[in-house]
Design a protein around this motif. Structure first.
Motif, PDB file in Angstrom:
ATOM      1  N   LYS A 243      -6.853   8.305   5.699  1.00 62.07           N
ATOM      2  CA  LYS A 243      -5.573   8.524   5.030  1.00 62.07           C
ATOM      3  C   LYS A 243      -4.637   7.364   5.346  1.00 62.07           C
ATOM      4  CE  LYS A 243      -6.753  12.614   3.480  1.00 62.07           C
ATOM      5  NZ  LYS A 243      -6.922  12.900   2.036  1.00 62.07           N
ATOM      6  N   ARG A 244      -3.948   6.871   4.305  1.00 61.01           N
ATOM      7  CA  ARG A 244      -3.137   5.672   4.471  1.00 61.01           C
ATOM      8  C   ARG A 244      -1.635   5.932   4.399  1.00 61.01           C
ATOM      9  NH1 ARG A 244      -6.312   1.576   0.290  1.00 61.01           N
ATOM     10  NH2 ARG A 244      -8.239   1.340   1.504  1.00 61.01           N
ATOM     11  N   ALA A 245      -0.898   5.021   5.019  1.00 59.12           N
ATOM     12  CA  ALA A 245       0.562   4.979   4.901  1.00 59.12           C
ATOM     13  C   ALA A 245       0.950   3.507   4.883  1.00 59.12           C
ATOM     14  CB  ALA A 245       1.237   5.695   6.064  1.00 59.12           C
ATOM     15  N   VAL A 246       1.917   3.171   4.059  1.00 63.50           N
ATOM     16  CA  VAL A 246       2.312   1.768   3.894  1.00 63.50           C
ATOM     17  C   VAL A 246       3.744   1.570   4.379  1.00 63.50           C
ATOM     18  CG1 VAL A 246       2.725  -0.075   2.221  1.00 63.50           C
ATOM     19  CG2 VAL A 246       0.735   1.422   1.963  1.00 63.50           C
ATOM     20  N   ILE A 247       3.957   0.472   5.082  1.00 68.97           N
ATOM     21  CA  ILE A 247       5.284   0.126   5.590  1.00 68.97           C
ATOM     22  C   ILE A 247       5.670  -1.251   5.065  1.00 68.97           C
ATOM     23  CG2 ILE A 247       6.694  -0.324   7.632  1.00 68.97           C
ATOM     24  CD1 ILE A 247       4.773   1.438   9.219  1.00 68.97           C
ATOM     25  N   SER A 248       6.827  -1.331   4.433  1.00 74.54           N
ATOM     26  CA  SER A 248       7.329  -2.631   4.002  1.00 74.54           C
ATOM     27  C   SER A 248       7.855  -3.379   5.218  1.00 74.54           C
ATOM     28  CB  SER A 248       8.458  -2.454   2.982  1.00 74.54           C
ATOM     29  OG  SER A 248       9.068  -3.705   2.707  1.00 74.54           O
ATOM     30  N   LEU A 249       7.429  -4.620   5.388  1.00 72.54           N
ATOM     31  CA  LEU A 249       7.851  -5.419   6.539  1.00 72.54           C
ATOM     32  C   LEU A 249       9.109  -6.233   6.260  1.00 72.54           C
ATOM     33  CD1 LEU A 249       4.377  -6.676   7.823  1.00 72.54           C
ATOM     34  CD2 LEU A 249       5.682  -4.653   8.521  1.00 72.54           C
ATOM     35  N   LYS A 250       9.652  -6.087   5.062  1.00 74.43           N
ATOM     36  CA  LYS A 250      10.893  -6.794   4.696  1.00 74.43           C
ATOM     37  C   LYS A 250      10.746  -8.307   4.858  1.00 74.43           C
ATOM     38  CE  LYS A 250      12.651  -2.640   4.424  1.00 74.43           C
ATOM     39  NZ  LYS A 250      12.800  -1.977   3.114  1.00 74.43           N
ATOM     40  N   ARG A 251       9.568  -8.794   4.564  1.00 70.22           N
ATOM     41  CA  ARG A 251       9.304 -10.227   4.639  1.00 70.22           C
ATOM     42  C   ARG A 251       8.612 -10.675   3.355  1.00 70.22           C
ATOM     43  NH1 ARG A 251      11.545  -9.220   8.844  1.00 70.22           N
ATOM     44  NH2 ARG A 251      11.295 -10.203  10.895  1.00 70.22           N
ATOM     45  N   LYS A 252       8.819 -11.934   2.987  1.00 70.91           N
ATOM     46  CA  LYS A 252       8.138 -12.522   1.834  1.00 70.91           C
ATOM     47  C   LYS A 252       7.424 -13.792   2.273  1.00 70.91           C
ATOM     48  CE  LYS A 252      11.221 -10.772  -1.807  1.00 70.91           C
ATOM     49  NZ  LYS A 252      10.182  -9.973  -2.489  1.00 70.91           N
ATOM     50  N   ILE A 253       6.399 -14.145   1.519  1.00 73.60           N
ATOM     51  CA  ILE A 253       5.645 -15.351   1.833  1.00 73.60           C
ATOM     52  C   ILE A 253       5.151 -15.973   0.533  1.00 73.60           C
ATOM     53  CG2 ILE A 253       3.464 -14.100   2.081  1.00 73.60           C
ATOM     54  CD1 ILE A 253       2.694 -16.104   4.278  1.00 73.60           C
TER      55      ILE A 253
ATOM     56  N   PHE B 289      -2.495  -5.949   7.565  1.00 73.38           N
ATOM     57  CA  PHE B 289      -1.369  -6.605   6.907  1.00 73.38           C
ATOM     58  C   PHE B 289      -1.854  -7.170   5.578  1.00 73.38           C
ATOM     59  CE2 PHE B 289      -0.350  -7.179  11.506  1.00 73.38           C
ATOM     60  CZ  PHE B 289       0.736  -6.314  11.532  1.00 73.38           C
ATOM     61  N   TRP B 290      -1.056  -6.964   4.549  1.00 77.97           N
ATOM     62  CA  TRP B 290      -1.470  -7.435   3.235  1.00 77.97           C
ATOM     63  C   TRP B 290      -0.268  -7.850   2.395  1.00 77.97           C
ATOM     64  CZ3 TRP B 290      -0.284  -4.483  -1.296  1.00 77.97           C
ATOM     65  CH2 TRP B 290       0.313  -3.242  -1.035  1.00 77.97           C
ATOM     66  N   VAL B 291      -0.551  -8.620   1.381  1.00 73.68           N
ATOM     67  CA  VAL B 291       0.480  -9.128   0.477  1.00 73.68           C
ATOM     68  C   VAL B 291       0.273  -8.502  -0.898  1.00 73.68           C
ATOM     69  CG1 VAL B 291       1.315 -11.180  -0.737  1.00 73.68           C
ATOM     70  CG2 VAL B 291       0.782 -11.304   1.699  1.00 73.68           C
ATOM     71  N   ASP B 292       1.360  -8.059  -1.492  1.00 74.03           N
ATOM     72  CA  ASP B 292       1.278  -7.430  -2.816  1.00 74.03           C
ATOM     73  C   ASP B 292       1.323  -8.519  -3.892  1.00 74.03           C
ATOM     74  OD1 ASP B 292       1.330  -5.867  -5.025  1.00 74.03           O
ATOM     75  OD2 ASP B 292       3.195  -4.813  -4.549  1.00 74.03           O
ATOM     76  N   PHE B 293       0.148  -8.969  -4.289  1.00 75.23           N
ATOM     77  CA  PHE B 293       0.068 -10.036  -5.285  1.00 75.23           C
ATOM     78  C   PHE B 293       0.392  -9.541  -6.694  1.00 75.23           C
ATOM     79  CE2 PHE B 293      -2.824 -11.764  -1.976  1.00 75.23           C
ATOM     80  CZ  PHE B 293      -2.155 -12.961  -1.743  1.00 75.23           C
ATOM     81  N   SER B 294       0.522  -8.232  -6.859  1.00 74.53           N
ATOM     82  CA  SER B 294       0.831  -7.705  -8.192  1.00 74.53           C
ATOM     83  C   SER B 294       2.310  -7.861  -8.536  1.00 74.53           C
ATOM     84  CB  SER B 294       0.436  -6.222  -8.271  1.00 74.53           C
ATOM     85  OG  SER B 294       1.249  -5.435  -7.414  1.00 74.53           O
ATOM     86  N   ARG B 295       3.116  -8.169  -7.526  1.00 72.11           N
ATOM     87  CA  ARG B 295       4.551  -8.335  -7.766  1.00 72.11           C
ATOM     88  C   ARG B 295       5.011  -9.667  -7.188  1.00 72.11           C
ATOM     89  NH1 ARG B 295       7.219  -2.350  -6.531  1.00 72.11           N
ATOM     90  NH2 ARG B 295       5.993  -1.207  -8.094  1.00 72.11           N
ATOM     91  N   VAL B 296       4.656 -10.713  -7.870  1.00 73.36           N
ATOM     92  CA  VAL B 296       4.998 -12.066  -7.432  1.00 73.36           C
ATOM     93  C   VAL B 296       6.249 -12.537  -8.166  1.00 73.36           C
ATOM     94  CG1 VAL B 296       4.250 -14.468  -7.315  1.00 73.36           C
ATOM     95  CG2 VAL B 296       2.602 -12.616  -6.930  1.00 73.36           C
ATOM     96  N   LYS B 297       7.183 -13.097  -7.405  1.00 75.99           N
ATOM     97  CA  LYS B 297       8.400 -13.642  -7.989  1.00 75.99           C
ATOM     98  C   LYS B 297       8.704 -14.968  -7.311  1.00 75.99           C
ATOM     99  CE  LYS B 297      13.187 -12.444  -9.124  1.00 75.99           C
ATOM    100  NZ  LYS B 297      14.261 -11.420  -9.010  1.00 75.99           N
ATOM    101  N   ASN B 298       8.871 -16.007  -8.122  1.00 68.75           N
ATOM    102  CA  ASN B 298       9.109 -17.355  -7.598  1.00 68.75           C
ATOM    103  C   ASN B 298       7.999 -17.770  -6.627  1.00 68.75           C
ATOM    104  OD1 ASN B 298      11.559 -17.527  -9.042  1.00 68.75           O
ATOM    105  ND2 ASN B 298      12.669 -16.536  -7.357  1.00 68.75           N
ATOM    106  N   ASN B 299       6.775 -17.396  -6.995  1.00 68.78           N
ATOM    107  CA  ASN B 299       5.589 -17.723  -6.184  1.00 68.78           C
ATOM    108  C   ASN B 299       5.610 -17.075  -4.803  1.00 68.78           C
ATOM    109  OD1 ASN B 299       4.216 -19.364  -8.090  1.00 68.78           O
ATOM    110  ND2 ASN B 299       5.597 -21.073  -7.608  1.00 68.78           N
TER     111      ASN B 299
END
Length: 252
Positions: A34-44, A11-21
């Motif tokens: 080989k990787r695949a990424v799934i958006s968890l539809k959550r913000k922190i 699990f990771w956070v995309d710090f390259s796209r920060v909005k309102n902290n």
């Protein structure tokens, strides 16, 4: 020859796209590098993410709820991996992602095969045959809504009981344009068309077992006679309120 595969979840956070902290949360699946990424539809909040533990910081209720969700997601992803392995499927990061998102063949639905059939048969079937399939599909939709309170079902959920209930539904259904229930042969024709959709699902590998395997179609033999002159005269003089019946009359 069986081969083993390496599998990991992060699990990771995309710090390259920060909005309102705040930043979006993702799950990264890795299989054999080989990787695949799934958006968890959550913000922190970026200050609330522990980059070492890959979990939310602290013990607040909000943090506990998010971490619980991440644990459930981890277990679900791992189960998807185990299921694919048990099914002897080719295990890739994309395959695990598809199973998790329920967009792989194991989660194909009745509406999926209907849409596939309609697109595949476009231009191949005569309009009259296509129209008959559309009518059958309409009855399938009505049956699902009435019996299962749902607009769709996974193909893997279909069984002999489903087929029997569908037959019973057809026999008891009263069409809107007239008050007469379907005859036996009409019911069998609708079931035969639905059976062709299921056979197509089997050929595509969307389901592994045939729900029709123990079902036997039973048609009534009919002998068509000829109308007498007085009967033809009576039909000619009759005016029908139903457009469908009036059309049949004009064809006689």
């Amino acid at each position: 020859m069986k081969t083993s595969s390496t599998f990991s979840i992060l699990f990771w956070v995309d710090f390259s796209r920060v909005k309102n902290n705040q930043a979006s949360l993702y799950a990264r699946i890795t299989v054999n590098g080989k990787r695949a990424v799934i958006s968890l539809k959550r913000k922190i909040l970026i200050s609330g993410w522990d980059v070492h533990k890959n979990r939310a910081k602290g013990t607040s209720q909000k943090s506990r709820i998010l971490n619980s969700y991440l644990d459930e997601t981890y277990n679900h992803l791992f189960q998807c991996y185990r299921d694919l392995k048990a099914e002897n499927k080719l295990i890739t990061a994309q395959a695990v992602k598809a199973r998790f998102l329920r967009v792989d063949d194991a989660h194909r639905s009745v509406t999926d095969i209907i849409a596939y059939h309609n697109e595949d048969m476009r231009g191949k079937l005569k309009w009259g045959t296509q129209k008959n399939y559309f009518t059958t599909q309409k009855y399938v939709s009505k049956f699902l809504l009435k019996t299962y309170k749902s607009s769709d079902m996974y193909l893997s959920e279909l069984d002999y009981d489903f087929i029997i209930k569908f037959e019973k539904f057809l026999r008891s259904y009263v069409p809107e344009d007239h008050q007469q229930r379907m005859g036996n042969n009409t019911v069998m024709k609708h079931i035969a068309r639905f059976r062709k959709l299921i056979n197509l699902s089997l050929k595509l590998g969307w389901i592994q077992r045939d729900p029709f395997i123990n079902f036997e179609s039973k048609y009534n033999k009919t002998e068509r006679g000829f109308l007498r002159l007085d009967e033809l005269q009576a039909i000619e003089e009759k005016s029908f309120a139903t457009t469908r019946l009036q059309l049949v009359k004009d064809l006689i």
